[in-house]
Design a protein around this motif. Structure first.
Motif, PDB file in Angstrom:
ATOM      1  N   THR A 104       4.262  -8.577  -6.346  1.00 30.51           N
ATOM      2  CA  THR A 104       4.176  -7.639  -5.235  1.00 30.51           C
ATOM      3  C   THR A 104       4.480  -8.402  -3.956  1.00 30.51           C
ATOM      4  O   THR A 104       4.672  -9.627  -3.979  1.00 30.51           O
ATOM      5  CB  THR A 104       2.779  -7.005  -5.127  1.00 30.51           C
ATOM      6  OG1 THR A 104       1.840  -8.032  -4.742  1.00 30.51           O
ATOM      7  CG2 THR A 104       2.359  -6.397  -6.462  1.00 30.51           C
ATOM      8  N   PHE A 105       4.479  -7.692  -2.820  1.00 35.97           N
ATOM      9  CA  PHE A 105       4.725  -8.358  -1.546  1.00 35.97           C
ATOM     10  C   PHE A 105       3.550  -9.212  -1.108  1.00 35.97           C
ATOM     11  O   PHE A 105       3.633  -9.904  -0.083  1.00 35.97           O
ATOM     12  CB  PHE A 105       5.092  -7.337  -0.467  1.00 35.97           C
ATOM     13  CG  PHE A 105       6.570  -7.072  -0.374  1.00 35.97           C
ATOM     14  CD1 PHE A 105       7.377  -7.825   0.454  1.00 35.97           C
ATOM     15  CD2 PHE A 105       7.157  -6.089  -1.154  1.00 35.97           C
ATOM     16  CE1 PHE A 105       8.740  -7.597   0.528  1.00 35.97           C
ATOM     17  CE2 PHE A 105       8.520  -5.860  -1.096  1.00 35.97           C
ATOM     18  CZ  PHE A 105       9.317  -6.612  -0.252  1.00 35.97           C
ATOM     19  N   ALA A 106       2.455  -9.186  -1.888  1.00 37.86           N
ATOM     20  CA  ALA A 106       1.352 -10.083  -1.569  1.00 37.86           C
ATOM     21  C   ALA A 106       1.805 -11.535  -1.598  1.00 37.86           C
ATOM     22  O   ALA A 106       1.293 -12.371  -0.842  1.00 37.86           O
ATOM     23  CB  ALA A 106       0.201  -9.867  -2.559  1.00 37.86           C
TER      24      ALA A 106
ATOM     25  N   ALA B 133       0.816  -1.210   0.000  1.00 41.03           N
ATOM     26  CA  ALA B 133       0.000   0.000   0.000  1.00 41.03           C
ATOM     27  C   ALA B 133       0.852   1.263   0.000  1.00 41.03           C
ATOM     28  O   ALA B 133       0.476   2.280  -0.607  1.00 41.03           O
ATOM     29  CB  ALA B 133      -0.933  -0.013   1.210  1.00 41.03           C
ATOM     30  N   GLN B 134       2.019   1.213   0.663  1.00 38.68           N
ATOM     31  CA  GLN B 134       2.870   2.393   0.772  1.00 38.68           C
ATOM     32  C   GLN B 134       3.864   2.522  -0.380  1.00 38.68           C
ATOM     33  O   GLN B 134       4.474   3.584  -0.545  1.00 38.68           O
ATOM     34  CB  GLN B 134       3.642   2.349   2.093  1.00 38.68           C
ATOM     35  CG  GLN B 134       2.774   2.315   3.341  1.00 38.68           C
ATOM     36  CD  GLN B 134       1.854   3.510   3.452  1.00 38.68           C
ATOM     37  OE1 GLN B 134       2.241   4.629   3.123  1.00 38.68           O
ATOM     38  NE2 GLN B 134       0.620   3.275   3.887  1.00 38.68           N
ATOM     39  N   THR B 135       4.025   1.467  -1.160  1.00 33.17           N
ATOM     40  CA  THR B 135       5.020   1.491  -2.242  1.00 33.17           C
ATOM     41  C   THR B 135       4.491   2.272  -3.444  1.00 33.17           C
ATOM     42  O   THR B 135       3.350   2.085  -3.873  1.00 33.17           O
ATOM     43  CB  THR B 135       5.374   0.063  -2.662  1.00 33.17           C
ATOM     44  OG1 THR B 135       5.954  -0.626  -1.551  1.00 33.17           O
ATOM     45  CG2 THR B 135       6.385   0.084  -3.812  1.00 33.17           C
ATOM     46  N   GLN B 136       5.342   3.139  -3.977  1.00 35.22           N
ATOM     47  CA  GLN B 136       5.010   3.903  -5.187  1.00 35.22           C
ATOM     48  C   GLN B 136       5.804   3.338  -6.355  1.00 35.22           C
ATOM     49  O   GLN B 136       7.029   3.235  -6.285  1.00 35.22           O
ATOM     50  CB  GLN B 136       5.328   5.384  -4.974  1.00 35.22           C
ATOM     51  CG  GLN B 136       4.572   5.995  -3.798  1.00 35.22           C
ATOM     52  CD  GLN B 136       4.858   7.469  -3.632  1.00 35.22           C
ATOM     53  OE1 GLN B 136       5.102   8.188  -4.618  1.00 35.22           O
ATOM     54  NE2 GLN B 136       4.832   7.947  -2.386  1.00 35.22           N
ATOM     55  N   ARG B 137       5.108   2.985  -7.417  1.00 37.78           N
ATOM     56  CA  ARG B 137       5.731   2.351  -8.581  1.00 37.78           C
ATOM     57  C   ARG B 137       5.529   3.198  -9.827  1.00 37.78           C
ATOM     58  O   ARG B 137       4.459   3.767 -10.022  1.00 37.78           O
ATOM     59  CB  ARG B 137       5.161   0.946  -8.797  1.00 37.78           C
ATOM     60  CG  ARG B 137       5.378  -0.013  -7.630  1.00 37.78           C
ATOM     61  CD  ARG B 137       4.674  -1.338  -7.867  1.00 37.78           C
ATOM     62  NE  ARG B 137       4.895  -2.284  -6.770  1.00 37.78           N
ATOM     63  CZ  ARG B 137       4.193  -2.308  -5.653  1.00 37.78           C
ATOM     64  NH1 ARG B 137       3.203  -1.432  -5.473  1.00 37.78           N
ATOM     65  NH2 ARG B 137       4.469  -3.182  -4.698  1.00 37.78           N
TER      66      ARG B 137
ATOM     67  N   GLY C   3      13.975  -6.786  -2.298  1.00 39.86           N
ATOM     68  CA  GLY C   3      12.710  -7.417  -2.624  1.00 39.86           C
ATOM     69  C   GLY C   3      11.885  -6.593  -3.588  1.00 39.86           C
ATOM     70  O   GLY C   3      11.239  -7.132  -4.499  1.00 39.86           O
ATOM     71  N   LEU C   4      11.879  -5.282  -3.407  1.00 40.58           N
ATOM     72  CA  LEU C   4      11.154  -4.409  -4.332  1.00 40.58           C
ATOM     73  C   LEU C   4      11.702  -4.532  -5.750  1.00 40.58           C
ATOM     74  O   LEU C   4      10.944  -4.639  -6.725  1.00 40.58           O
ATOM     75  CB  LEU C   4      11.243  -2.959  -3.850  1.00 40.58           C
ATOM     76  CG  LEU C   4      10.465  -2.617  -2.571  1.00 40.58           C
ATOM     77  CD1 LEU C   4      10.888  -1.243  -2.049  1.00 40.58           C
ATOM     78  CD2 LEU C   4       8.961  -2.651  -2.828  1.00 40.58           C
ATOM     79  N   ALA C   5      13.043  -4.515  -5.875  1.00 43.42           N
ATOM     80  CA  ALA C   5      13.653  -4.638  -7.207  1.00 43.42           C
ATOM     81  C   ALA C   5      13.368  -6.004  -7.819  1.00 43.42           C
ATOM     82  O   ALA C   5      13.036  -6.116  -9.003  1.00 43.42           O
ATOM     83  CB  ALA C   5      15.160  -4.387  -7.107  1.00 43.42           C
TER      84      ALA C   5
END
Length: 921
Positions: free
Chosen positions: A879-881, A502-506, A869-871
């Motif tokens: 996603t982190f889901a 939710a907080q990640t901006q892509r 992990g984001l990269a």
């Protein structure tokens, strides 16, 4: 559990340092700041406060330091006992370290300590050095784990078994740890250098101890040692990270407060060596590796006002590439690498300067030049530029340690060891205040021939003497000390996968680079980032040799506009760490810096990636260091076994980028690479069309986006990209016996191809099965081979999970004394067979589920892990889901599924075994 090691090569110092002597700990230290004490539990007194750290005392003498920091949902607990190898008597060398091992053997109420750690997902360990022993754990912030860990520490302080049966098995484990160190020439040369430097002081005796003392230690003496030193008035408890102060103090009083203040009197230690009065030398001869030189000089104790100047002098001389040793030895091809390490100890210590030579380099020339550089400061004074560069680098390192809530507590342990925890701040202030005159003075009086330990003995007609060692009144050092303002409190952050997403901006750049930014509060505005570039395909990457790896290694060695020293200075000014690494068809950059500096760091990384100059002279240094590394690996059991198994399972021809190279092939490829080849490879393959950038921490998102657009928005890749696949292929079972003469530690590795990837339904069940078999502190392999039989210091198994295709090798490893090979192999085979036949129990599974999920939560609290992990998720379109899905799958896995996965995929008849060691059979 480890002691201080000096490793050959790039001066890799594993610094497990030490705690304050009893005499210093008992002195009355003037308070640094007034602390109000209302509402404290009965028996708890507030003592002082410095820059956000508060000291308390219990009536039994326990010192407590609380370092609250809510920026990460993690807690770190460190308990330091003021005892190390310096406190050992004749026949007791290694006793402090051996006792550290036995503390993990349990108490009547907690008989399986490692199993409890694993079940709770604690990242825990202990370490011993000259002046202290400490025990520490980090875990996802959790009142139950924190309360339990505090209660265990209090229980272990006075109720640990320290039993004969545990000593018998653990002694052989410690001996195996000793044998592991015996395989490393640099480690043994370090040990012998200190032994030659000291006549009487125990700093001349390595923490691991004498083999004869460890093998013959008397249990009654060990128990007496424990009862003497493991008491509340000889300990410092540090709690850092996210916790409730009032609850922690209440728990500390509840568990530790009931321990009586001991009536015994601790011995006062007073031994100091006289000033050294002549050059000392030693020669070590062993098989394998490359020539290596140490030059050791006696220096003051860490609390001494001179020590700050010693720290900076070591950087002026030993840093790379700015240091004098690098310029005079490495750049002139006399050595492959150099380094320096001043030991900050309670009593007068040592500064070591190191030169690692490449095969074929002249030892005599390097030795002469090493001494000439170190002992010429009197005639070649330190410059203002050198001093300021060293100061910036030292302060950057201090700040990185202080702003990390998981390391600051353990870092304070070292200051405690030196005499007072506030030295952590006092030495920083002294470093800021050091003048050119200070550095010059300590160089002139310390870097003398008569104060040196190096090579052959040489008589001296007119010896010069360094100042005599002296004890330091630690309390007096704080007369004019004024603490800085404490760090600003940071808000907590919810690290659940749902909140992370939710907080990640892509977004994506015009070049094609994908970006994911996770802005979140951190201590000191810290931020971590990972940048990955992908290029080429199976055909275009063929026949490239070591050019791709050397290209990546040279990225930060100079650009069209900046020399490599200017790059290093720029990174220090930006308080940034940047490291490049390469893989098959990829190059990665990891970044650690602060919020306000990240845009400028991105601009610098963009310049390094887009405009490297590949200086020929620096390439020769890289080549020399790489060849040195290969030469060292040729005789090391672990490297020899790994290379042999890689080549056994690899099916690709010499020209293929996936080919597993022999040592000779690796040497040939390193020697063949030229600057023109590196430049051509860079022009052809590098670009941002297939790239990812992930960052986590205190981010200024608009500024970061603007910096990324400027650095990479117009950088297109010119070569097509397709990931180089490595599908599963049949592998013949084998048993490889590989001789490594004159190595006192042996290595076993086991390899098995597994047709799975991390998105398959069997991922969670097999992950749990491996954890139970060989992945945790209560695993079957660990309990049998290390805990019960004491055959190995380290034994474990793991799955190298593939994110792209169904080819995830299962591997197991163990180290041991060569004469124990048959026992280790038999125990390994028996435990695998028992697990396959009988399966695991419901209790084991429940503990594994709890421990793995807790460990995964702890991992998501690490900004460096989050950035990576984001990269990775950007590349995989995830996603982190998926992280939550894995957590749920682990929690939901049944015992039947776990046992079935083990039996389906772990096939002993298909194992590839590799054994490396000096086997006499």
């Amino acid at each position: 559990m480890f002691s201080k090691y000096l490793v050959a090569g790039a001066l890799a110092l594993v610094v497990m340092q030490v705690s304050p002597v009893v005499a210093a700990a008992s002195k009355q230290i003037p308070p640094s700041g007034s602390v109000a004490s209302p509402g404290l539990p009965r028996g708890v007194t507030a003592v002082t406060q410095v820059e956000g750290i508060t000291e308390y005392r219990l009536t039994n003498g326990l010192q407590v330091l609380l370092v609250p920091d809510a920026s990460k949902p993690t807690t770190t607990v460190n308990l330091t006992y003021h005892v190390g190898s310096r406190h050992e008597n004749y026949g007791e060398t290694g006793m402090a370290h051996l006792l550290e091992h036995l503390m993990f053997k349990g108490t009547p109420t907690t008989p399986n300590v490692w199993g409890e750690f694993t079940k709770r997902g604690l990242r825990a360990n202990g370490s011993t050095w000259f002046d202290r022993t400490n025990y520490f754990a980090s875990f996802a912030a959790n009142d139950d784990n924190l309360r339990w860990f505090l209660s265990w520490h209090a229980d272990a302080m006075v109720h640990s078994f320290i039993a004969r049966k545990d000593l018998d098995s653990e002694m052989t484990v410690v001996r195996n740890e000793m044998e592991m160190g015996e395989n490393n020439p640099g480690r043994i040369l370090y040990q012998k250098t200190l032994a030659a430097m000291y006549d009487w002081h125990n700093y001349g005796k390595d923490t691991i101890g004498a083999r004869s003392d460890v093998e013959n230690v008397d249990i009654a003496r060990l128990q007496a040692f424990y009862r003497l030193y493991y008491q509340p008035d000889n300990a410092t408890l540090v709690v850092s990270g996210q916790f409730d102060t009032a609850r922690v103090l209440a728990w500390v009083q509840q568990y530790f407060g009931k321990i009586p203040k001991p009536r015994r009197v601790l011995p006062t230690l007073y031994t100091l060596d006289a000033a050294q009065d002549g050059e000392r030398a030693l020669t070590l001869r062993r098989v394998g590796g490359a020539p290596l030189l140490y030059a050791g000089y006696h220096v003051p104790a860490a609390p001494d006002p001179e020590f700050a100047a010693i720290e900076l002098l070591a950087l002026v001389l030993g840093d790379a590439p700015s240091g004098r040793l690098h310029k005079r030895l490495v750049e002139k091809q006399l050595a492959a690498s150099v380094g320096a390490e001043p030991f900050g100890l309670h009593d007068p210590g040592a500064a070591l300067f190191v030169a690692q030579l490449a095969p074929g380099q002249d030892v005599e020339r390097a030795r002469s030049e090493l001494i000439a550089v170190l002992e010429s400061v009197a005639t070649e004074p330190v410059t203002a530029e050198e001093l300021e560069r060293a100061r910036a680098k030292w302060l950057k390192g201090w700040d990185l340690a202080f702003t990390n809530p998981e390391t600051v507590g353990v870092s304070l342990s070292e200051s405690v060891a030196q005499g007072d925890w506030r030295l952590f701040f006092l030495i920083r202030d002294r470093v800021k205040a050091v003048t050119l005159e200070d550095v010059q003075r300590v160089a002139v009086v310390r870097l003398l021939p008569s104060n040196r330990t190096l090579a052959t003995y040489v008589p001296t007609d007119k010896p010069q003497r360094a100042p005599a060692p002296k004890a330091v009144d630690v309390a007096a050092q704080f007369k004019d000390f004024k603490p800085q303002a404490g760090a600003t409190a940071v808000a907590a952050f919810d690290t659940t996968p749902a909140n992370i997403d939710a907080q990640t901006q892509r977004f994506a750049l015009a070049s094609g680079m994908k970006v994911a930014l996770l802005p979140k509060p951190t201590r000191g505005g810290a931020v971590n980032a990972v940048l990955s570039l992908h290029f080429g395909d199976e055909k275009s990457l063929a026949d490239q040799g070591e050019v791709p790896a050397l290209t990546a290694a040279m990225l930060d060695e100079g650009t069209a506009k900046l020399s490599r020293q200017q790059i290093r200075d720029r990174l220090d000014a930006l308080q940034a760490e940047v490291a490049f690494s390469s893989g098959t068809g990829s190059v990665n950059a990891t970044i650690a810096t602060k919020r306000e500096n990240l845009p400028a760091v991105i601009a610098l990384v963009g310049e390094l990636l887009r405009e490297p100059s590949f200086p020929p002279a620096v390439l020769e240094e890289q080549r020399s260091q790489a060849l040195t590394g290969v030469e060292q690996q040729r005789k090391e059991p672990e490297a020899v076994v790994a290379n042999a198994i890689d080549r056994h399972v690899n099916r690709y021809p010499r020209s293929d980028v996936r080919h597993a190279k022999s040592f000779d092939e690796l040497v040939a490829d390193i020697r063949a690479a030229t600057p023109d080849q590196l430049r051509a490879f860079h022009r052809r393959f590098y670009g941002a069309s297939h790239a990812e950038f992930g960052a986590s921490g205190d981010l200024d998102v608009p500024a970061v986006r603007q910096a990324l657009e400027a650095a990479f928005g117009d950088w297109k890749s010119s070569e097509p990209y397709a990931r180089v696949s490595d599908p599963l292929a049949p592998v013949a079972p084998a048993r490889l016996m590989l001789p490594t003469p004159d190595k006192q530690n042996a290595h076993m590795a086991v390899f098995l191809p597994v047709p799975l990837m991390d998105s398959d339904p069997d991922y969670a069940p097999l992950t749990l099965a491996n954890h139970l078999l060989g992945g945790g502190g209560s695993s079957r392999l660990w309990v049998r081979i290390r805990e019960k039989e004491g055959l190995s210091y380290g034994v474990y198994s793991y799955l190298a999970w593939n994110q792209d295709e169904r080819n995830s090798p299962w591997q197991a490893q163990a180290i041991f004394a060569p004469q124990n090979r048959a026992k280790v192999e038999a125990a390994f085979r028996e435990e695998v067979a028992r697990a396959l036949q009988d399966g695991f129990t419901a209790t084991e599974l429940q503990e594994a589920q709890r421990g793995l999920i807790s460990a995964r939560r702890l991992s998501r609290a690490q900004d460096a892990r989050l950035a990576a992990g984001l990269a990775s998720n950007l590349r995989l379109d995830r996603t982190f889901a998926i992280s939550q899905q894995v957590d749920d799958a682990i929690a939901a896995a049944s015992l039947e599924q776990v046992n079935a996965a083990l039996r389906k995929y772990i096939r002993p008849e298909a194992f590839v075994y590799g054994f490396g060691g000096d086997f006499k059979e």
